[in-house]
Design a protein around this motif. Structure first.
Motif, PDB file in Angstrom:
ATOM      1  N   ARG A  90      34.423  51.225  36.524  1.00 57.19           N
ATOM      2  CA  ARG A  90      33.103  51.425  35.927  1.00 57.19           C
ATOM      3  C   ARG A  90      31.986  50.906  36.822  1.00 57.19           C
ATOM      4  NH1 ARG A  90      32.883  55.360  32.367  1.00 57.19           N
ATOM      5  NH2 ARG A  90      34.839  55.454  31.246  1.00 57.19           N
ATOM      6  N   VAL A  91      30.748  51.110  36.346  1.00 56.36           N
ATOM      7  CA  VAL A  91      29.577  50.697  37.121  1.00 56.36           C
ATOM      8  C   VAL A  91      29.503  49.165  37.200  1.00 56.36           C
ATOM      9  CG1 VAL A  91      27.064  50.845  37.261  1.00 56.36           C
ATOM     10  CG2 VAL A  91      28.371  52.767  36.340  1.00 56.36           C
ATOM     11  N   SER A  92      29.211  48.633  38.378  1.00 55.82           N
ATOM     12  CA  SER A  92      29.118  47.184  38.561  1.00 55.82           C
ATOM     13  C   SER A  92      27.878  46.616  37.867  1.00 55.82           C
ATOM     14  CB  SER A  92      29.060  46.854  40.046  1.00 55.82           C
ATOM     15  OG  SER A  92      30.230  47.279  40.688  1.00 55.82           O
ATOM     16  N   PRO A  93      27.989  45.371  37.354  1.00 52.77           N
ATOM     17  CA  PRO A  93      26.869  44.751  36.634  1.00 52.77           C
ATOM     18  C   PRO A  93      25.860  44.110  37.587  1.00 52.77           C
ATOM     19  CG  PRO A  93      28.795  43.329  36.543  1.00 52.77           C
ATOM     20  CD  PRO A  93      29.192  44.522  37.351  1.00 52.77           C
ATOM     21  N   THR A  94      24.573  44.327  37.330  1.00 47.08           N
ATOM     22  CA  THR A  94      23.548  43.693  38.156  1.00 47.08           C
ATOM     23  C   THR A  94      22.663  42.751  37.332  1.00 47.08           C
ATOM     24  OG1 THR A  94      22.182  45.688  37.932  1.00 47.08           O
ATOM     25  CG2 THR A  94      23.513  45.504  39.922  1.00 47.08           C
ATOM     26  N   THR A  95      23.004  42.561  36.053  1.00 48.48           N
ATOM     27  CA  THR A  95      22.352  41.512  35.253  1.00 48.48           C
ATOM     28  C   THR A  95      23.438  40.841  34.408  1.00 48.48           C
ATOM     29  OG1 THR A  95      21.948  42.857  33.270  1.00 48.48           O
ATOM     30  CG2 THR A  95      20.236  42.906  34.966  1.00 48.48           C
ATOM     31  N   ALA A  96      23.113  39.634  33.883  1.00 45.47           N
ATOM     32  CA  ALA A  96      24.066  38.916  33.029  1.00 45.47           C
ATOM     33  C   ALA A  96      24.351  39.735  31.764  1.00 45.47           C
ATOM     34  CB  ALA A  96      23.512  37.538  32.674  1.00 45.47           C
ATOM     35  N   VAL A 150      26.340  42.013  43.304  1.00 46.15           N
ATOM     36  CA  VAL A 150      26.509  42.313  41.882  1.00 46.15           C
ATOM     37  C   VAL A 150      27.108  41.061  41.233  1.00 46.15           C
ATOM     38  CG1 VAL A 150      26.893  44.776  42.353  1.00 46.15           C
ATOM     39  CG2 VAL A 150      28.865  43.264  42.098  1.00 46.15           C
ATOM     40  N   TYR A 151      27.196  41.023  39.902  1.00 44.30           N
ATOM     41  CA  TYR A 151      27.840  39.878  39.242  1.00 44.30           C
ATOM     42  C   TYR A 151      29.345  39.931  39.493  1.00 44.30           C
ATOM     43  CZ  TYR A 151      23.840  37.874  36.857  1.00 44.30           C
ATOM     44  OH  TYR A 151      22.659  37.230  36.603  1.00 44.30           O
ATOM     45  N   GLY A 152      29.943  38.761  39.703  1.00 42.86           N
ATOM     46  CA  GLY A 152      31.373  38.680  39.945  1.00 42.86           C
ATOM     47  C   GLY A 152      32.086  38.025  38.776  1.00 42.86           C
ATOM     48  N   LEU A 153      33.373  38.359  38.607  1.00 42.88           N
ATOM     49  CA  LEU A 153      34.203  37.705  37.594  1.00 42.88           C
ATOM     50  C   LEU A 153      35.102  36.729  38.350  1.00 42.88           C
ATOM     51  CD1 LEU A 153      35.094  37.483  34.664  1.00 42.88           C
ATOM     52  CD2 LEU A 153      36.734  39.307  35.087  1.00 42.88           C
ATOM     53  N   ALA A 154      34.765  35.420  38.245  1.00 47.21           N
ATOM     54  CA  ALA A 154      35.347  34.431  39.151  1.00 47.21           C
ATOM     55  C   ALA A 154      36.458  33.594  38.535  1.00 47.21           C
ATOM     56  CB  ALA A 154      34.245  33.516  39.665  1.00 47.21           C
ATOM     57  N   ALA A 155      37.407  33.226  39.413  1.00 43.42           N
ATOM     58  CA  ALA A 155      38.456  32.259  39.069  1.00 43.42           C
ATOM     59  C   ALA A 155      38.770  31.449  40.322  1.00 43.42           C
ATOM     60  CB  ALA A 155      39.713  32.991  38.599  1.00 43.42           C
ATOM     61  N   ASN A 156      39.410  30.298  40.134  1.00 44.43           N
ATOM     62  CA  ASN A 156      39.896  29.483  41.249  1.00 44.43           C
ATOM     63  C   ASN A 156      40.823  30.348  42.110  1.00 44.43           C
ATOM     64  OD1 ASN A 156      41.345  27.810  42.933  1.00 44.43           O
ATOM     65  ND2 ASN A 156      41.810  26.271  41.356  1.00 44.43           N
ATOM     66  N   ALA A 157      40.404  30.617  43.347  1.00 44.58           N
ATOM     67  CA  ALA A 157      41.155  31.544  44.211  1.00 44.58           C
ATOM     68  C   ALA A 157      42.518  30.989  44.601  1.00 44.58           C
ATOM     69  CB  ALA A 157      40.349  31.856  45.472  1.00 44.58           C
ATOM     70  N   LEU A 158      42.720  29.681  44.446  1.00 41.53           N
ATOM     71  CA  LEU A 158      43.989  29.094  44.870  1.00 41.53           C
ATOM     72  C   LEU A 158      44.951  28.921  43.693  1.00 41.53           C
ATOM     73  CD1 LEU A 158      42.540  26.426  47.342  1.00 41.53           C
ATOM     74  CD2 LEU A 158      43.051  28.852  47.735  1.00 41.53           C
ATOM     75  N   ASN A 159      44.524  29.373  42.506  1.00 38.46           N
ATOM     76  CA  ASN A 159      45.328  29.234  41.290  1.00 38.46           C
ATOM     77  C   ASN A 159      45.756  30.633  40.818  1.00 38.46           C
ATOM     78  OD1 ASN A 159      46.138  29.101  38.601  1.00 38.46           O
ATOM     79  ND2 ASN A 159      44.647  27.523  38.048  1.00 38.46           N
ATOM     80  N   ALA A 160      47.002  30.987  41.152  1.00 33.55           N
ATOM     81  CA  ALA A 160      47.480  32.354  40.878  1.00 33.55           C
ATOM     82  C   ALA A 160      47.387  32.718  39.394  1.00 33.55           C
ATOM     83  CB  ALA A 160      48.917  32.509  41.364  1.00 33.55           C
ATOM     84  N   LYS A 161      47.623  31.731  38.539  1.00 36.88           N
ATOM     85  CA  LYS A 161      47.595  32.015  37.103  1.00 36.88           C
ATOM     86  C   LYS A 161      46.170  32.350  36.644  1.00 36.88           C
ATOM     87  CE  LYS A 161      49.296  29.890  33.012  1.00 36.88           C
ATOM     88  NZ  LYS A 161      49.321  28.542  32.469  1.00 36.88           N
ATOM     89  N   ALA A 162      45.206  31.600  37.154  1.00 45.62           N
ATOM     90  CA  ALA A 162      43.809  31.872  36.801  1.00 45.62           C
ATOM     91  C   ALA A 162      43.401  33.246  37.326  1.00 45.62           C
ATOM     92  CB  ALA A 162      42.901  30.788  37.380  1.00 45.62           C
ATOM     93  N   VAL A 163      43.835  33.568  38.553  1.00 49.36           N
ATOM     94  CA  VAL A 163      43.471  34.856  39.154  1.00 49.36           C
ATOM     95  C   VAL A 163      44.093  36.019  38.368  1.00 49.36           C
ATOM     96  CG1 VAL A 163      43.677  36.286  41.231  1.00 49.36           C
ATOM     97  CG2 VAL A 163      43.110  33.861  41.447  1.00 49.36           C
ATOM     98  N   ALA A 164      45.291  35.804  37.853  1.00 47.09           N
ATOM     99  CA  ALA A 164      45.962  36.867  37.083  1.00 47.09           C
ATOM    100  C   ALA A 164      45.118  37.300  35.887  1.00 47.09           C
ATOM    101  CB  ALA A 164      47.339  36.386  36.617  1.00 47.09           C
ATOM    102  N   ARG A 165      44.391  36.338  35.308  1.00 47.27           N
ATOM    103  CA  ARG A 165      43.526  36.652  34.153  1.00 47.27           C
ATOM    104  C   ARG A 165      42.418  37.647  34.535  1.00 47.27           C
ATOM    105  NH1 ARG A 165      42.761  36.853  29.364  1.00 47.27           N
ATOM    106  NH2 ARG A 165      40.801  35.714  29.244  1.00 47.27           N
ATOM    107  N   ILE A 166      41.964  37.577  35.786  1.00 44.90           N
ATOM    108  CA  ILE A 166      40.910  38.514  36.231  1.00 44.90           C
ATOM    109  C   ILE A 166      41.396  39.953  36.080  1.00 44.90           C
ATOM    110  CG2 ILE A 166      39.606  39.367  38.222  1.00 44.90           C
ATOM    111  CD1 ILE A 166      39.460  36.578  39.338  1.00 44.90           C
ATOM    112  N   LYS A 206      17.979  49.018  42.153  1.00 46.22           N
ATOM    113  CA  LYS A 206      17.836  49.567  40.801  1.00 46.22           C
ATOM    114  C   LYS A 206      18.927  50.548  40.408  1.00 46.22           C
ATOM    115  CE  LYS A 206      12.883  49.043  40.507  1.00 46.22           C
ATOM    116  NZ  LYS A 206      11.604  49.736  40.716  1.00 46.22           N
ATOM    117  N   LEU A 207      19.759  50.956  41.375  1.00 45.15           N
ATOM    118  CA  LEU A 207      20.710  52.052  41.150  1.00 45.15           C
ATOM    119  C   LEU A 207      21.623  51.843  39.935  1.00 45.15           C
ATOM    120  CD1 LEU A 207      22.115  54.688  42.218  1.00 45.15           C
ATOM    121  CD2 LEU A 207      23.663  53.177  43.469  1.00 45.15           C
ATOM    122  N   PHE A 208      22.379  50.750  39.914  1.00 39.16           N
ATOM    123  CA  PHE A 208      23.386  50.587  38.865  1.00 39.16           C
ATOM    124  C   PHE A 208      22.764  50.422  37.476  1.00 39.16           C
ATOM    125  CE2 PHE A 208      26.621  48.884  42.172  1.00 39.16           C
ATOM    126  CZ  PHE A 208      27.059  50.175  42.423  1.00 39.16           C
ATOM    127  N   ALA A 209      21.628  49.705  37.412  1.00 34.62           N
ATOM    128  CA  ALA A 209      20.966  49.541  36.115  1.00 34.62           C
ATOM    129  C   ALA A 209      20.497  50.901  35.607  1.00 34.62           C
ATOM    130  CB  ALA A 209      19.798  48.570  36.232  1.00 34.62           C
TER     131      ALA A 209
END
Ligand code: AMP
Ligand code: MG
Length: 352
Positions: free
Chosen positions: A169-175, A29-45, A305-308
């Motif tokens: 909620r339902v995970s995204p499978t398109t942009a 599925v689409y992910g919401l990404a941040a620098n995994a080694l930057n705690a501040k960036a991850v907090a935004r997720i 096709k499930l989530f869409a």
């Protein structure tokens, strides 16, 4: 904030290097990404998803680049032929992040990475607490999506990324699904087309000294067992190891009934319901209120096709004032198990 959707890997990389969030395509599925080694960036997720801090994230690793990486052969997907070379590469690649790499984990990584498999392993301190919710383990995978592999290969850090939807909620499978839920909250969605698998990754970790499936997902249990033998299912506890295991999750807004097509017995007229079906439509309910996931009975197609389809039916309910979504049970094998798991959790959100 304006949310842009595009194919610019360079732009995605610059934003991530600046500590910002970018939604990324993967085969699951689409992910919401941040620098995994930057705690501040991850907090935004957590902030953007409205995700509780007890729900740890999956860390996405690079397959490396160039011919020296036996993992980067995306054109020849599947296990690397040179076992010793692949295992040596994986050991070196995982070493900065994990304290211990059990034999079963090495075998699974070699067999299924890049792919829809997440391994939960003892972590090293370089992974910030916020990524793992303070757990002593970290969830890791190499995703099988060309754009995201290219992005990861350019970055000097791995990416922490949960699914790019609002929590529960339902995970995204398109942009576009990402923009529908997170539009205005992030600046860029890297568009990699519709996700090829469409279900979140299968998570495997160690429970009582043996590998166990913590969450069913895009890699079939049968494939895992062919590689390492029988695996247990983790018992769901009060504080779930994998919050994708929360009883209520993956839910549309309309009430959803799982393994139940008896709308009439529940007092609904055919004109008031939407149906989510495996192979064929049900007589009586208007055809445009029904979604059939795979007329030929292919569970992989149904998963993709499930989530869409859940989103479409949910939108239809809102638009036409339909009252509920009724779904049937899928065959309890292959990806059918994960489909049933998601539908069951979606139905647990129902108030009545
Ligand atoms: P999502 O990408 O939104 O499906 O979320 C990632 C999933 O991975 C969540 O259900 C997490 O709980 C699970 N996960 C991440 N880290 C761990 C861990 N250390 N132990 C068990 N599960 C984990
Ligand atoms: Mg999720």
């Amino acid at each position: 904030m304006h949310t842009e959707m595009g194919h610019d890997i360079e732009k995605a990389a610059s934003l991530l290097e600046a500590g910002e969030l970018v939604a990324i395509p993967t085969e699951t599925v689409y992910g919401l990404a941040a620098n995994a080694l930057n705690a501040k960036a991850v907090a935004r997720i957590f902030e953007v998803k409205n995700r509780p801090h007890f729900d740890p994230l999956i860390v996405h690793l690079s397959a490396g680049s160039g011919p020296e990486s036996p993992m980067s052969g995306m054109t020849s997907m599947g296990p690397c032929r040179d076992v010793a070379k692949a295992e040596d590469y994986l050991r070196r690649m995982l070493d900065p992040y994990v304290r211990d790499l059990p034999v079963w984990a090495l075998k699974l990584a070699r067999s299924f990475w890049p792919g829809p498999l997440t391994l939960v392993l003892p972590r090293k301190p370089v992974i910030p607490d916020i990524v793992t919710s303070g757990l002593d383990t970290v969830a890791l995978r190499i995703p099988a999506h060309l754009a995201t592999l290219e992005l990861l290969a350019r970055l000097p850090f791995p990416l922490a990324a949960p699914s790019a939807n609002l929590f529960g909620r339902v995970s995204p499978t398109t942009a576009q699904h990402v923009v529908d839920q997170l539009g205005g909250k992030i600046s860029y969605v890297l568009d990699g087309g519709p996700c090829g698998i469409g279900l979140e990754s299968t998570i495997v970790g160690e429970v009582a000294g043996a590998p166990a499936i913590l969450r069913l997902g895009g890699l079939r249990q049968e494939d895992i067992e062919a590689a390492i033998g029988n695996v247990a299912h983790a018992p769901s506890g009060a504080k779930p190891l994998a919050p994708g295991n929360l009883e209520s999750h993956y839910a549309p807004s309309a009430p959803l009934y799982f393994d139940d097509l008896g709308y009439a017995q529940r007092g609904y007229a055919p004109g008031e319901v939407a149906l989510l079906l495996y192979k064929k439509e049900l007589a009586g309910v208007p055809a445009d209120q029904q979604r059939v996931l795979s007329p030929l009975g292919d569970l992989n197609e149904a998963a993709q096709k499930l989530f869409a389809a859940m989103r479409e039916l949910d939108a239809l309910c809102a638009k036409r004032g339909l009252k509920a979504i009724f779904t049937q049970k899928f065959p309890d094998q292959g990806l059918g198990r994960a489909i049933n798991d998601r539908l069951k959790r979606a139905s647990a959100a129902r108030v009545s």
